[in-house]
Design a protein around this motif. Structure first.
Motif, PDB file in Angstrom:
ATOM      1  N   GLU A 190       0.900  -0.963   0.140  1.00 47.86           N
ATOM      2  CA  GLU A 190       0.002  -0.343   0.231  1.00 47.86           C
ATOM      3  C   GLU A 190       1.039   0.954  -0.465  1.00 47.86           C
ATOM      4  O   GLU A 190       1.616   1.231   0.312  1.00 47.86           O
ATOM      5  CB  GLU A 190      -0.877   0.193   0.972  1.00 47.86           C
TER       6      GLU A 190
ATOM      7  N   PHE B  79       0.897  -1.036  -6.581  1.00 47.55           N
ATOM      8  CA  PHE B  79       0.428  -1.054  -5.563  1.00 47.55           C
ATOM      9  C   PHE B  79      -1.543  -1.870  -5.285  1.00 47.55           C
ATOM     10  O   PHE B  79      -1.802  -1.741  -6.007  1.00 47.55           O
ATOM     11  CB  PHE B  79      -0.269   0.107  -5.378  1.00 47.55           C
ATOM     12  N   SER B  80      -1.704  -1.851  -4.186  1.00 48.81           N
ATOM     13  CA  SER B  80      -2.719  -2.307  -3.466  1.00 48.81           C
ATOM     14  C   SER B  80      -3.755  -1.892  -2.747  1.00 48.81           C
ATOM     15  O   SER B  80      -3.241  -0.006  -2.200  1.00 48.81           O
ATOM     16  CB  SER B  80      -2.534  -3.737  -2.459  1.00 48.81           C
ATOM     17  N   GLY B  81      -4.794  -1.257  -3.244  1.00 49.04           N
ATOM     18  CA  GLY B  81      -5.519   0.044  -2.390  1.00 49.04           C
ATOM     19  C   GLY B  81      -5.051   1.416  -3.670  1.00 49.04           C
ATOM     20  O   GLY B  81      -4.933   1.178  -4.293  1.00 49.04           O
TER      21      GLY B  81
END
Length: 500
Positions: free
Chosen positions: A338, A360-362
């Motif tokens: 994140e 990225f995650s989110g």
């Protein structure tokens, strides 16, 4: 080896073109606004008048922002210094005089040490001194007493500075250069030097600044780099290969730039022990692999970091980087995890933030809107999703925004208006996102236009007029102007839109 993405390639090419363009403009500004002082027996160099950095014209501010937008402060200083600029540039920008001697040069009345004369003569002969751009007094009389071009001496007749940057040196650096054993600064950058860096240079214990950038140097750096007084090491834009040094016995090192070479292997853990380091560039060197060592979190004085390399993988920005309170410039790729929520609070001085080719995650944290000094925000092809935070309205100094190639789906209408107000002078790119909102309809609320011709490329002067309601054609990311009328373009795809 991964190929650079089209967006990344375009950004690099755009940066190069803009740097050339802005440097030419800035040279004219500097020439017309600066006072002069004589240095090292060379041509007169402009220096900043007292308080000049606080009284810049709008043109100068625009040029300053353009340069800042490209990042790489060390490289900007170097490029400007090569053209004779040694002024303090822009609000809050580090001084450009870093590479000059820290005191007024002195020329001894006694003769130069024979070993130093031998070193200089070898340099002249090995690099085709007859073809140098400037070689005033070389091989004529005493180097110190007769003020050979680019040479500065101590009162004891020892050569302490060799400044022959951008001087058409052709050939190899001779090992005899180390016979100038009390040399403090060696700057022979932006020339046509080939071959390896002589190993003898690494034994020069008084050397503080080794600046060899923008040549054609090959070979390896030593496995153990032991230079106790070294503060600046710049070898970027060469053809150096092999692994980076494992041991860094350089406790005073402040600026380290190894970028744009052909190094291979992992990033050295030992760099994380350089407690005085402020600028770290190991970028665009495709052979560097692995991940960023945890020890780099110990570099608490960093102002500039660039670790953009295709083969660096699996790096999530660690909590330890929240301690980088002086950070102004960050360029990094291939990130995971994140985007930290603490960015806005922990990096209050951030001016240039580039993260790309990542996963990225989110989404984007609200705290980004607290980066009130931010000039450029480029987070593209990074996998971000969700809504652009309304806190972006706090980015009042931002002149470049690139969020393209993500999975962003919503941008508040009020925020889009704010972006138009603050970002028209440079560019804002929002394309290649699955927007659920109708950006084209929002644009029409703030733009009035006719079918007149407009610019393309980075400097859309007529497009800026459009955003200021003075009328122009409708530009988009392509070679032509969109046809239309005062109510908007007749053909338009939201995903293709690029404005400013």
């Amino acid at each position: 080896m991964a190929s650079p993405s089209p967006a990344r390639t375009l950004l690099v090419l755009t940066g190069v073109l803009l740097l050339i363009f802005n440097t030419l403009e800035l040279e004219a500004v500097i020439t017309s606004t600066s006072s002069y002082a004589n240095l090292s027996g060379s041509s007169k160099l402009p220096i900043a008048s007292p308080g000049q950095e606080k009284s810049l014209s709008e043109q100068e501010k625009g040029l300053c922002h353009s340069l800042k937008r490209l990042g790489h402060y060390s490289r900007q200083r170097s490029h400007l210094f090569k053209m004779g600029a040694s002024l303090t540039l822009c609000e809050g920008t580090a001084s450009l005089i870093q590479k000059q001697p820290s005191h007024t040069p002195l020329y001894a009345s006694i003769q130069t040490a024979p070993s130093d004369i031998e070193a200089l003569t070898a340099l002249y002969n090995a690099t085709n001194g007859k073809g140098w751009t400037h070689s005033t007094n070389w091989l004529q009389g005493d180097p110190c007493g007769n003020k050979w071009h680019g040479i500065t001496c101590s009162p004891e007749g020892r050569v302490i500075y060799i400044l022959l940057y951008t001087n058409n040196l052709n050939g190899r650096i001779p090992p005899e250069i180390a016979k100038a054993s009390q040399l403090v600064q060696l700057d022979i950058s932006v020339n046509h030097l080939i071959g390896e860096i002589p190993v003898e240079i690494y034994s020069m214990k008084y050397l503080e600044q080794l600046i060899l950038e923008s040549n054609y140097l090959t070979g390896h750096l030593p496995t153990k780099l032991s230079m106790p007084n070294l503060t600046i090491l710049e070898v970027f834009f060469n053809q150096l290969t092999g692994p980076l040094p494992v041991v860094w016995d350089t406790p005073k090192l402040v600026n380290l730039d190894l970028g744009h070479n052909q190094f291979s292997g992992p990033l050295p853990e030992a760099i994380g022990n350089l407690s005085n380091l402020q600028e770290l560039y190991i970028d665009y060197t495709e052979g560097i692999n692995g991940t960023v060592p945890e020890s780099y979190g110990n570099l608490l004085h960093l102002t500039d970091i660039s670790l953009a390399a295709d083969n660096l993988t699996n790096f999530a920005i660690p909590q330890s980087w929240a301690k980088f309170s002086d950070l102004k410039y960050l360029q990094i790729s291939n990130l995971i995890g994140e985007l930290p929520a603490w960015i806005g609070e922990s990096w209050p001085k951030m001016e240039i933030l580039l993260m790309f080719d990542s996963n990225f995650s989110g989404g984007m944290p609200d705290s980004i809107g607290k980066l009130s000094s931010l000039l450029s925000l480029d987070i593209y092809s990074a996998g971000l999703s969700g809504t652009v935070p309304a806190s972006f309205s706090g980015l009042v100094k931002t002149t470049e925004l690139n969020l393209s190639g993500n999975r962003l789906s919503m941008i508040p209408a009020s925020l889009l208006k704010t972006l138009f107000m603050h970002i028209p002078r440079y560019f804002c790119q929002l394309g290649s996102n699955p927007w659920s909102c109708s950006i084209d309809k929002l644009l029409l609320d703030y733009c009035e236009a006719s079918c007149s011709e407009c610019n393309t490329g980075e400097r859309h002067s007529n497009q800026m007029l459009c955003l200021e309601h003075k009328g122009c054609g409708w530009c988009y990311d392509g070679p032509n102007c969109l046809e239309g009328n005062a109510t908007g373009p007749t053909s338009f795809k939201c995903s293709d839109w690029k404005f400013g």
